[in-house]
Design an enzyme around this catalytic site. Structure first.
Site, mmCIF file in Angstrom:
data_model
loop_
_atom_site.group_PDB
_atom_site.id
_atom_site.type_symbol
_atom_site.label_atom_id
_atom_site.label_comp_id
_atom_site.label_asym_id
_atom_site.label_seq_id
_atom_site.Cartn_x
_atom_site.Cartn_y
_atom_site.Cartn_z
ATOM 1 N N HIS A 1 0.843 -1.196 0.000
ATOM 2 C CA HIS A 1 0.000 0.000 0.000
ATOM 3 C C HIS A 1 0.870 1.235 0.000
ATOM 4 O O HIS A 1 1.935 1.246 0.615
ATOM 5 C CB HIS A 1 -0.910 0.015 1.242
ATOM 6 C CG HIS A 1 -2.055 0.971 1.103
ATOM 7 N ND1 HIS A 1 -1.962 2.278 1.505
ATOM 8 C CD2 HIS A 1 -3.291 0.807 0.575
ATOM 9 C CE1 HIS A 1 -3.115 2.882 1.236
ATOM 10 N NE2 HIS A 1 -3.937 2.012 0.675
ATOM 11 N N GLU B 1 -7.862 -5.104 -0.327
ATOM 12 C CA GLU B 1 -8.434 -5.938 -1.383
ATOM 13 C C GLU B 1 -8.366 -7.418 -1.073
ATOM 14 O O GLU B 1 -9.163 -8.192 -1.569
ATOM 15 C CB GLU B 1 -7.706 -5.667 -2.708
ATOM 16 C CG GLU B 1 -8.112 -4.365 -3.329
ATOM 17 C CD GLU B 1 -7.770 -4.276 -4.809
ATOM 18 O OE1 GLU B 1 -7.167 -5.221 -5.340
ATOM 19 O OE2 GLU B 1 -8.109 -3.251 -5.401
HETATM 20 C C1 LIG Z 1 -0.660 -0.775 -3.825
HETATM 21 C C2 LIG Z 1 0.604 -0.411 -4.589
HETATM 22 C C3 LIG Z 1 0.206 0.135 -5.978
HETATM 23 C C4 LIG Z 1 1.423 0.651 -3.811
HETATM 24 O O1 LIG Z 1 2.481 1.015 -4.613
HETATM 25 P P1 LIG Z 1 3.657 1.977 -4.179
HETATM 26 O O2 LIG Z 1 3.452 2.560 -2.844
HETATM 27 O O3 LIG Z 1 3.843 2.926 -5.305
HETATM 28 O O4 LIG Z 1 4.855 0.969 -4.027
HETATM 29 P P2 LIG Z 1 6.040 0.862 -5.037
HETATM 30 O O5 LIG Z 1 5.512 0.622 -6.415
HETATM 31 O O6 LIG Z 1 6.937 2.027 -4.803
HETATM 32 O O7 LIG Z 1 6.736 -0.468 -4.535
HETATM 33 C C5 LIG Z 1 7.774 -0.506 -3.577
HETATM 34 C C6 LIG Z 1 8.535 -1.805 -3.754
HETATM 35 O O8 LIG Z 1 7.729 -2.884 -3.266
HETATM 36 C C7 LIG Z 1 7.433 -3.789 -4.308
HETATM 37 N N1 LIG Z 1 6.031 -4.147 -4.213
HETATM 38 C C8 LIG Z 1 5.009 -3.328 -3.849
HETATM 39 N N2 LIG Z 1 3.852 -4.029 -3.839
HETATM 40 C C9 LIG Z 1 4.166 -5.288 -4.201
HETATM 41 C C10 LIG Z 1 3.392 -6.453 -4.371
HETATM 42 N N3 LIG Z 1 2.085 -6.465 -4.178
HETATM 43 N N4 LIG Z 1 4.014 -7.578 -4.763
HETATM 44 C C11 LIG Z 1 5.346 -7.593 -4.964
HETATM 45 N N5 LIG Z 1 6.132 -6.511 -4.807
HETATM 46 C C12 LIG Z 1 5.548 -5.377 -4.443
HETATM 47 C C13 LIG Z 1 7.716 -3.069 -5.599
HETATM 48 O O9 LIG Z 1 8.073 -3.984 -6.604
HETATM 49 C C14 LIG Z 1 8.840 -2.167 -5.206
HETATM 50 O O10 LIG Z 1 10.023 -2.934 -5.202
HETATM 51 P P3 LIG Z 1 11.411 -2.271 -5.723
HETATM 52 O O11 LIG Z 1 11.797 -1.325 -4.629
HETATM 53 O O12 LIG Z 1 12.317 -3.463 -5.840
HETATM 54 O O13 LIG Z 1 11.119 -1.597 -7.015
HETATM 55 C C15 LIG Z 1 1.479 -1.666 -4.749
HETATM 56 O O14 LIG Z 1 1.829 -2.159 -3.488
HETATM 57 C C16 LIG Z 1 0.823 -2.733 -5.605
HETATM 58 O O15 LIG Z 1 0.945 -2.690 -6.828
HETATM 59 N N6 LIG Z 1 0.132 -3.736 -4.974
HETATM 60 C C17 LIG Z 1 -0.541 -4.776 -5.714
HETATM 61 C C18 LIG Z 1 -1.875 -4.289 -6.265
HETATM 62 C C19 LIG Z 1 -2.920 -4.087 -5.188
HETATM 63 O O16 LIG Z 1 -3.058 -4.885 -4.278
HETATM 64 N N7 LIG Z 1 -3.679 -2.984 -5.312
HETATM 65 C C20 LIG Z 1 -4.735 -2.649 -4.373
HETATM 66 C C21 LIG Z 1 -4.331 -1.528 -3.466
HETATM 67 S S1 LIG Z 1 -5.519 -1.199 -2.230
#
Ligand SMILES: CC(C)(COP(=O)(O)OP(=O)(O)OC[C@H]1O[C@@H](n2cnc3c(N)ncnc32)[C@H](O)[C@@H]1OP(=O)(O)O)[C@@H](O)C(=O)NCCC(=O)NCCS
Length: 516
Positions: free
Chosen positions: A401, A454
């Site tokens: 998140h 989710e």
């Molecule tokens: C929710 C979300 C978009 C938040 O994104 P964010 O705060 O921008 O996090 P980042 O994209 O900066 O990710 C940080 C790191 O964690 C990793 N990461 C984050 N969520 C991850 C996940 N669900 N699975 C695997 N790796 C994940 C990223 O690959 C990144 O790794 P890196 O540093 O090696 O590049 C992200 O966690 C995600 O895509 N989750 C899966 C989709 C989901 O569940 N969405 C519903 C949200 S309520």
């Protein structure tokens, strides 16, 4: 404002000293140094000069290669000649470079190019807020407006680091444990939980308003039939626009706060009826009239099948709906406020909110987490499935998140609801959750990735009998209450939201060529 903007230098936010390694160190040694210092990268140095950087991202790539970390050298796996920033560089500029290049860490050097420390995206996100630019009085916000405060609100807030969020002065999850959806709706609209007399009047009003006027219900078959593919949220968006037109909803600028709240009551009350009527119509079934005796959530399920749901399922859906009413200044809430700030009618603002929620990065699809559970199949396969997905660069649905770096309180509550409702899917989900958290901690150390709203939302909704394509509309059915609370607040103390953009195209004016 420009004069009062606080510009801070990278030196103030960097970690110093940085964890370092030599180019001829082994990958194993570098990984151990990273782990024991609890950091996400090591700077590779020649003396005091940075010549490379090795990050956790590189380590995941290394892990997938199957090579031996005790013999492989850092020089093979590092990114050579890393971009560095000067210790006196402005944090906002450093932030812009990190975002632009997708870096997570940049080594910090002094005047002579000697390593002084390291600065991470996270360090900068905490600090980077505003930057004076050429235009007098202008400030520059980070991409995506992350961390920028754009309004004052009494509706609620999210405290990501604590894993806490609240509606007005109450914990949202405690409200979900103790109150009905209608009570929380009253709190959001009037600022107070209802007294027993207020509750009776409010519940009665909602039950009356949720019946569709014939001028709306008569047009729903056409909306439900539109398009080759039925997207319930798109149909809802169209129907809400119709409700606003039929109800003659006036520009918020031209009506009193009471009149605007009346419009909000209408829209929030009819949305569940619209969702279920459209869904049934598309399946060739007659819509089911709202049940005059049932509460909000029980009636919601009733309108799907025509059967009064068991109280546990109704309460499960209601608790999900309460937990999703509001969540800080998320994209759809902001959208609704921007539209209201123009003085537009409430219907337009809600239609805009639904549009923002339809994007996969926001409302997404709570069903994706459930699809993942299907794909995993059995608990024994979870570890290999998740490992393979992460190593191939995929994200695990329902985890991670932007704001929560600890347990998402909504997930904690919904997990308890899922376990209370029971069933094989709930047990399986808890086992998968444990595995995912462990594997992500190993493969993505330091990222603090836990189950988000989710993950268990899908399990709860599925157990309560909601089909997967109604998951996102169900999210909308409660989030509309949060949008409307924000719309009422925006209208009560309004200024048009009208930011600026920096032009970065070819320098104008270029003479317009003749048409030829
Ligand atoms: C929710 C979300 C978009 C938040 O994104 P964010 O705060 O921008 O996090 P980042 O994209 O900066 O990710 C940080 C790191 O964690 C990793 N990461 C984050 N969520 C991850 C996940 N669900 N699975 C695997 N790796 C994940 C990223 O690959 C990144 O790794 P890196 O540093 O090696 O590049 C992200 O966690 C995600 O895509 N989750 C899966 C989709 C989901 O569940 N969405 C519903 C949200 S309520």
């Amino acid at each position: 404002m420009a004069e009062s903007a606080i510009i801070r230098t990278v030196a103030e936010v960097m970690s110093s000293p940085a964890v370092t390694a030599d180019a001829d160190d082994t990958v194993e040694r570098a990984a151990t140094a990273m782990q024991s210092a609890g950091v996400g990268s090591v700077v590779v140095v020649d003396g005091t000069t940075p010549i490379g950087i090795l990050t956790e991202r590189d380590m995941v790539g290394f892990g997938a290669s199957g090579k031996d970390p005790s013999s492989e050298l850092v020089s093979t796996w590092m990114t050579a000649d890393p971009d560095c920033c000067r210790n006196d560089e402005d944090v906002v500029k450093a932030f812009a470079r990190l975002s632009e290049h997708g870096y997570r860490h940049i080594p910090v050097v002094d005047d002579d190019g000697s390593l002084e420390g390291i600065v991470s995206m996270r360090d900068l996100m905490r600090i980077a807020r505003i930057e004076p630019v050429d235009a007098p009085g202008a400030m520059e916000a980070p991409k995506g407006l992350a961390g920028v405060i754009v309004a004052e609100t009494e509706v609620g807030d999210v405290r990501g680091l604590e894993g806490f969020y609240h509606y007005r002065q109450y914990s949202a999850t405690e409200l979900a444990e103790k109150r009905s959806l209608e009570d929380v709706w009253h709190l959001m609209f009037y600022g107070e939980l209802p007294t027993p007399a207020e509750r009776a009047a409010f519940d009665e009003r909602v039950r009356t308003l949720r019946v569709l006027p014939p001028s709306v219900s008569g047009l729903l078959p056409a909306i439900a039939a539109a398009g080759d593919t039925f997207v319930p949220l798109d149909a809802l968006r169209t129907a809400v626009s119709l409700v606003a037109a039929v109800g003659d909803m006036k520009a918020s600028l031209d009506i009193s706060s009471d009149e605007l709240r009346d419009d909000a009551m209408v829209v929030c009350a009819v949305i569940p009826t619209l969702i279920m009527a459209l869904y049934r119509l598309r399946q060739g079934l007659e819509p089911i009239e709202p049940h005059p005796e049932l509460g909000y959530a029980a009636n919601y399920l009733y309108m799907l099948t025509g059967e009064v749901p068991d109280p546990d399922s109704a309460r499960g859906v209601e608790q999900y709906q309460i937990t999703t009413i509001d969540h800080g200044f998320n994209a759809s809430t902001f959208t609704a406020r921007v539209i209201t700030s123009t003085g537009a009618d409430l219907g337009s603002a809600v239609v805009g909110g639904i549009g923002a929620l339809s994007g996969p990065l926001h409302g997404g699809a709570p069903s994706r987490a459930l699809d993942m559970l299907d794909a995993i199949g059995t608990p024994a396969d979870a570890d290999a499935w998740v490992r393979n997905a992460v190593e191939s660069g995929d994200r695990i649905m329902g985890f991670g998140h932007r704001v929560y770096k600890t347990d998402d309180p909504r997930s904690v509550l919904l997990k308890s609801v899922a376990l209370r409702l029971g069933g094989p899917m709930a047990d399986f989900a808890t086992q998968v959750e444990r595995t995912v958290v462990e594997v992500l901690a190993e493969l993505k150390p330091g990222r603090e990735l836990y189950a988000n709203v989710e993950f268990y939302a899908g399990v709860v909704m599925d157990r309560c009998g909601l089909p997967r394509d109604l998951f996102t509309p169900t999210f909308a059915s409660s989030r509309v209450i949060g949008w409307c609370a924000n719309i009422l607040e925006q209208a009560a103390d309004n200024r048009i939201i009208r930011p600026s953009a920096r032009y970065v195209g070819p320098p104008p004016p270029v003479p317009v060529p003749d048409a030829g």
